[in-house]
Design an enzyme around this catalytic site. Structure first.
Site, PDB file in Angstrom:
ATOM      1  N   ASN A 278       6.925   5.452  14.403  1.00 40.62           N
ATOM      2  CA  ASN A 278       5.850   4.668  13.561  1.00 40.62           C
ATOM      3  C   ASN A 278       5.410   5.123  12.266  1.00 40.62           C
ATOM      4  O   ASN A 278       4.676   5.406  11.581  1.00 40.62           O
ATOM      5  CB  ASN A 278       5.052   3.761  14.060  1.00 40.62           C
ATOM      6  CG  ASN A 278       5.552   2.186  12.742  1.00 40.62           C
ATOM      7  OD1 ASN A 278       5.406   2.331  11.944  1.00 40.62           O
ATOM      8  ND2 ASN A 278       4.172   1.338  13.783  1.00 40.62           N
TER       9      ASN A 278
ATOM     10  N   ARG B 246      10.974   3.123  14.276  1.00 39.71           N
ATOM     11  CA  ARG B 246      10.208   2.358  13.012  1.00 39.71           C
ATOM     12  C   ARG B 246      11.149   2.415  11.844  1.00 39.71           C
ATOM     13  O   ARG B 246      11.069   3.405  11.127  1.00 39.71           O
ATOM     14  CB  ARG B 246       9.320   2.146  12.339  1.00 39.71           C
ATOM     15  CG  ARG B 246       8.724   0.515  11.848  1.00 39.71           C
ATOM     16  CD  ARG B 246       7.361   0.280  11.715  1.00 39.71           C
ATOM     17  NE  ARG B 246       7.347  -0.561  10.547  1.00 39.71           N
ATOM     18  CZ  ARG B 246       6.587  -0.537   9.343  1.00 39.71           C
ATOM     19  NH1 ARG B 246       5.312   0.597   9.933  1.00 39.71           N
ATOM     20  NH2 ARG B 246       6.152  -1.322   8.685  1.00 39.71           N
TER      21      ARG B 246
ATOM     22  N   HIS C 263       8.100  -6.524   8.209  1.00 37.32           N
ATOM     23  CA  HIS C 263       7.331  -6.237   9.260  1.00 37.32           C
ATOM     24  C   HIS C 263       7.324  -6.908  10.733  1.00 37.32           C
ATOM     25  O   HIS C 263       6.293  -7.692  11.464  1.00 37.32           O
ATOM     26  CB  HIS C 263       5.682  -7.108   9.181  1.00 37.32           C
ATOM     27  CG  HIS C 263       5.043  -6.439   8.174  1.00 37.32           C
ATOM     28  ND1 HIS C 263       4.577  -7.399   7.358  1.00 37.32           N
ATOM     29  CD2 HIS C 263       4.856  -4.661   7.580  1.00 37.32           C
ATOM     30  CE1 HIS C 263       4.271  -6.031   5.850  1.00 37.32           C
ATOM     31  NE2 HIS C 263       4.253  -4.694   6.665  1.00 37.32           N
TER      32      HIS C 263
ATOM     33  N   ARG D  32       0.179  -2.609  -3.552  1.00 39.60           N
ATOM     34  CA  ARG D  32       1.718  -3.617  -4.166  1.00 39.60           C
ATOM     35  C   ARG D  32       1.075  -4.434  -4.559  1.00 39.60           C
ATOM     36  O   ARG D  32       0.755  -5.434  -4.637  1.00 39.60           O
ATOM     37  CB  ARG D  32       2.871  -3.137  -2.780  1.00 39.60           C
ATOM     38  CG  ARG D  32       3.559  -2.263  -2.783  1.00 39.60           C
ATOM     39  CD  ARG D  32       3.808  -2.698  -1.440  1.00 39.60           C
ATOM     40  NE  ARG D  32       3.886  -1.905  -0.362  1.00 39.60           N
ATOM     41  CZ  ARG D  32       4.032  -2.401   0.676  1.00 39.60           C
ATOM     42  NH1 ARG D  32       4.770  -2.481   1.375  1.00 39.60           N
ATOM     43  NH2 ARG D  32       3.388  -1.469   1.786  1.00 39.60           N
TER      44      ARG D  32
ATOM     45  N   GLU E 205       3.314  -2.601  17.334  1.00 37.99           N
ATOM     46  CA  GLU E 205       4.881  -2.015  17.109  1.00 37.99           C
ATOM     47  C   GLU E 205       5.648  -1.400  18.502  1.00 37.99           C
ATOM     48  O   GLU E 205       6.328  -1.327  17.999  1.00 37.99           O
ATOM     49  CB  GLU E 205       5.185  -1.701  15.328  1.00 37.99           C
ATOM     50  CG  GLU E 205       4.328  -2.868  15.031  1.00 37.99           C
ATOM     51  CD  GLU E 205       4.037  -2.580  13.161  1.00 37.99           C
ATOM     52  OE1 GLU E 205       3.062  -1.174  12.958  1.00 37.99           O
ATOM     53  OE2 GLU E 205       4.366  -2.674  12.083  1.00 37.99           O
TER      54      GLU E 205
END
Ligand code: ADP
Length: 390
Positions: A9, A89, A177, A235, A373
């Site tokens: 990931n 990912r 996500h 961001r 994840e």
């Protein structure tokens, strides 16, 4: 020899990894770790109980050396294991990749061509794939896409109010996500709670919300790119597009400067002027740090209310990722702003980070769930190499 799947990931400055043994068609997590590439190329692996299995400063050149050290450790010192596949990912699947896919060289090129859609993330996701292709040319690699979970999102939620030809070119809301949301959706499903109108708040360095029901995404705060929606570490989240035109036309900003401003210099970092890390801001006494946290909370609560509208009501909020799992203050402040929706937090349970942090009087259950994840990546990877999907 024990057959093992490696799940990678890759984030902005480090690669999280999980090691999963295959047995009886199922997976067991045997270790998790982190390869830090930006700082000192450190490799750390831990067992399920958190005990350190490996701590190593990698000698050699950046990412390839780090991955080579990881493979070497897994297949020698960490028991008699053989890596049979590696899952990754990948942030953006564009209009092409809607399911986990075996990474042929043509597909890797196609994924790389999507980099303009996620300039901060996509190159970081591809780098370990390319490194592994060189280190282990025959090793099956599988891409798992963050956009895929949101493929169920339909117009109007998925649409921009632009002329139709732009939508046909793929300019639409994708959402991100997705691997984290898929993990939470699976957990809600296993607990028999998938029928609830749920908003999942994935609040990490990147942050977004997903409105889901029956394990499907119906709306989300990120759109065409991972810039949209909430205030993030660096961001800006949603911004009036007129600001961008102004910066280009009247401030003489070049597109690379604008990209850097929006992806790397804004968000919590931009507003606080000191840090994009929530821990630093919560520990700070500076006024601008407090205002950055306040804006983060304000926008998260406002977007939660907007997604509750998409769902036609709200039964459950799930907080996850670094801030969502660990910041009791941010959770409480967001929930306090949502009191009018029936959200009541139990202060003590919230301070203890209990799995359920809402009060018994709350009409909306508020939960804290640690996302995973890597386990989703590993499961999809096993599925692809077993021929369940390809
Ligand atoms: P990424 O999106 O890079 O995977 P994470 O999910 O690890 O990010 O989240 C990182 C964010 O979580 C940072 O802002 C960090 O400060 C925050 N965080 C981690 N632990 C805590 C904590 N105990 N209290 C407040 N914020 C935390």
């Amino acid at each position: 020899m024990q057959a093992t799947i490696l799940a990678l990931n890759a984030g902005s400055s480090s690669i999280k990894f999980g090691i999963f043994d295959i047995g009886g068609g199922d997976l067991t997590t045997v270790a998790r770790g982190m390869l830090d590439i930006d700082k000192s190329s450190r490799l750390v692996a831990r067992a399920g109980d958190g005990s350190v299995l490996l701590e190593l400063t990698v000698q050699g050149d950046g990412l390839p050396a780090g991955i080579a050290a990881m493979l070497d450790w897994i297949e020698t010192e960490f028991g008699n294991r053989r890596i049979v596949a590696c899952g990754h990912r990948i942030v953006h699947g564009g209009s092409t990749f809607f399911k986990p896919s075996l990474l042929t060289s043509a597909r890797i090129d196609a994924i790389e061509a999507l980099s303009p859609l996620a300039p901060l993330h996509q190159p970081r996701n591809i780098a370990p794939i390319r490194a592994l292709s060189k280190l282990r040319p025959g090793l099956p690699q599988v891409g798992c896409f963050d956009t895929a979970f949101h493929r169920t999102m339909q117009p109007p939620a998925s649409r921009y109010a632009l002329p139709r030809p732009y939508e046909e070119k793929g300019i639409r809301r994708y959402g991100f996500h997705g691997l984290s949301y898929e993990f939470i959706a699976g957990k809600l499903h296993d607990e028999g709670r998938a029928d609830r109108r749920t908003i999942v708040a994935h609040l990490g360095n990147g942050a977004s919300l997903c409105a889901m029901r029956y394990s499907r995404s119906v709306d989300t705060t990120m759109g065409f790119s991972a810039l949209d929606g909430l205030v993030m570490g660096t961001r800006c989240g949603t911004i009036d597009p007129g600001v961008l035109l102004y910066l280009l036309q009247h401030e003489g900003m070049r597109t690379e400067e604008l990209e850097r401003l929006l992806y790397r210099e804004s968000g919590l970092l931009g507003v606080s002027g000191t840090s994009g890390d929530m821990r630093d801001l919560e520990a700070s006494k500076a006024e601008h740090a407090r205002e950055a946290v306040e804006l983060f909370v304000f926008r998260a609560a406002r977007e939660t209310a907007a997604l509750a509208n998409t769902l036609g009501g709200l039964d459950c909020i799930v907080f996850t990722a670094g801030i969502g799992e660990h910041s009791a203050g941010v959770r409480r402040s967001i929930c306090d702003r949502l009191g009018w929706l029936g959200v009541v937090i139990d202060k003590d349970a919230n301070d203890r980070h209990e799995p359920v942090v809402s009060a018994s009087t709350s009409t909306v259950e508020v939960c804290v769930v640690a996302t995973d994840e890597e386990s989703i990546i590993a499961r999809h990877t096993l599925g692809v190499i077993s021929g369940v999907s390809a």
